[in-house]
Design a protein around this motif. Sequence first.
Motif, PDB file in Angstrom:
ATOM      1  N   UNK A   1       2.657  64.050 -53.727  1.00  0.00           N
ATOM      2  CA  UNK A   1       1.383  63.358 -53.927  1.00  0.00           C
ATOM      3  C   UNK A   1       0.976  62.791 -52.579  1.00  0.00           C
ATOM      4  N   UNK A   2      -0.204  63.211 -52.133  1.00  0.00           N
ATOM      5  CA  UNK A   2      -0.715  62.751 -50.844  1.00  0.00           C
ATOM      6  C   UNK A   2      -2.235  62.669 -50.939  1.00  0.00           C
ATOM      7  N   UNK A   3      -2.779  61.554 -50.489  1.00  0.00           N
ATOM      8  CA  UNK A   3      -4.231  61.330 -50.531  1.00  0.00           C
ATOM      9  C   UNK A   3      -4.800  61.545 -51.932  1.00  0.00           C
ATOM     10  N   UNK A   4      -4.048  61.160 -52.943  1.00  0.00           N
ATOM     11  CA  UNK A   4      -4.516  61.273 -54.320  1.00  0.00           C
ATOM     12  C   UNK A   4      -4.443  62.672 -54.899  1.00  0.00           C
ATOM     13  N   UNK A   5      -3.943  63.625 -54.135  1.00  0.00           N
ATOM     14  CA  UNK A   5      -3.813  64.995 -54.611  1.00  0.00           C
ATOM     15  C   UNK A   5      -2.358  65.292 -54.963  1.00  0.00           C
ATOM     16  N   UNK A   6      -2.170  65.914 -56.113  1.00  0.00           N
ATOM     17  CA  UNK A   6      -0.830  66.254 -56.585  1.00  0.00           C
ATOM     18  C   UNK A   6      -0.612  67.749 -56.397  1.00  0.00           C
TER      19      UNK A   6
END
Length: 69
Positions: free
Chosen positions: A42-47
């Motif tokens: 999970x990074x910058x709200x993206x999974x």
Amino acid sequence: MNTALKKDGYEEYISINTSEEQFAIMAIERKDKITHIVIKTIEDGEISLIQSRVNIELEDFSKMLKQLN
């Protein structure tokens, strides 16, 4: 998502969390073998999920995880 993965029989083997990113490796173990692996980030709200069927001895899987540390 973690609840669904746990319901499917996945256990978390490694988890790394920073203020910017989360990383986890989850797997299903049957008879001393890893049969399924999920890598979750999970990074910058993206999974992102990577799921794979495997046939790895539990001992070999443990050695592989130790190399990540």
